[in-house]
Design a protein around this motif. Sequence first.
Motif: not given
Length: 377
Positions: A13-17, A281-284, A93-99
């Motif tokens: 996938d190509v996106n910020g998450v 945020f806006c990574q681009t 530990l659990v890291h939840l990315a954009s849950p």
Amino acid sequence: MRVVIVTESFPPDVNGVAHCALQTARHLVRRGHDPLVIAPAVPVTGPADPTDSDAPCPVVRVPSLPLPGYPQVRVALPSRRLTAAIAAHRADLVHLASPFVLGVRGMAAASRLGLPAVAVYQTDLAGYARTYVGAGEGAAWRRLRAVHGAADRTLAPSTAAARDLETHGIARIRLWRRGVDTVRFRPELRDETLRRELAPGGELLVGYVGRLAPEKRVEVLSGVCGLPGVRVVVVGDGPSGPGLRSALPGAEFLGRRTGTDLARIFASLDVFAHTGPYETFCQTVQEAMASGVPVVAPAAGGPLDLVDHRRTGLLVPPDDATALREAVAALATAPALRAAYGRAGRVAVEDRTWEAVGDELIGHYLEVLRERTAVAA
């Protein structure tokens, strides 16, 4: 430290998450930690699925379906594999990315296993609900409150995102911005041959990079397309692509680009124009700044933290095609100002490397673990 990253999206996938989850996993490995990624399955394109062969750590894929109307987005289905994978990894530990879907199940699994969780807020899902269905904002925030409220800490990517979270009753928020690859994205990659291909008449190149989807409001660039001596370049793909080709006459559509190819395009632009009003945020924008390119972006969300108005670029009212057109027109006639904004933008992001923000993230993990230990004692 053994960390499980439960993410709603992961390469290919190509996106910020997806990009942030990948960079997090890479950094944890570099620092000697032991991450595991759990992500939605992607379509198999051949007899063997090679999509995770370049991942920096093991990846567990759970069954998923394409989002109706937007097949590039996969939605995870209920699966016992998630809890089993977290337990088998012996996670600290659990890291939840954009849950939101898989992350909600990841939070429930962490609670059952007695593990601390750090939730990373990354997507304005309420804004997406408003865009795609014209309703559902309240339901989206209720779901977000449930998962972030159960987490030990929520990390917001910008001050605007942190304010939104606080307004909707979410506590234990800390700021954690995104990194940018300042080696890959740099002004030295400006390519005059590419510029001649894209602007054979010597036009000013104004670029957009990102998903071509309704929430990105790329059609707001229509006024810029009408400026004399300006060529609009669009990089990305998505469901809005066909309609945008009609809405943006004369624009050059380059499709999805990645890696050095994308960095070369960024550096070859004269102005970077972002249009989406729902960016947490806006990574681009950061990638354009790292490339030494002045930015025009909406005065909303993440860009408020990134763009220093009249120093690294210009902020304009969201969804205002006229204001965007006038900002680009002003920069088009001011090459010295464009150069000054571009230089200032590069300086502003030079210390925002993934290594630096990755170390900040590890610091958050350690604080959460200490807090859990203190409570247990």
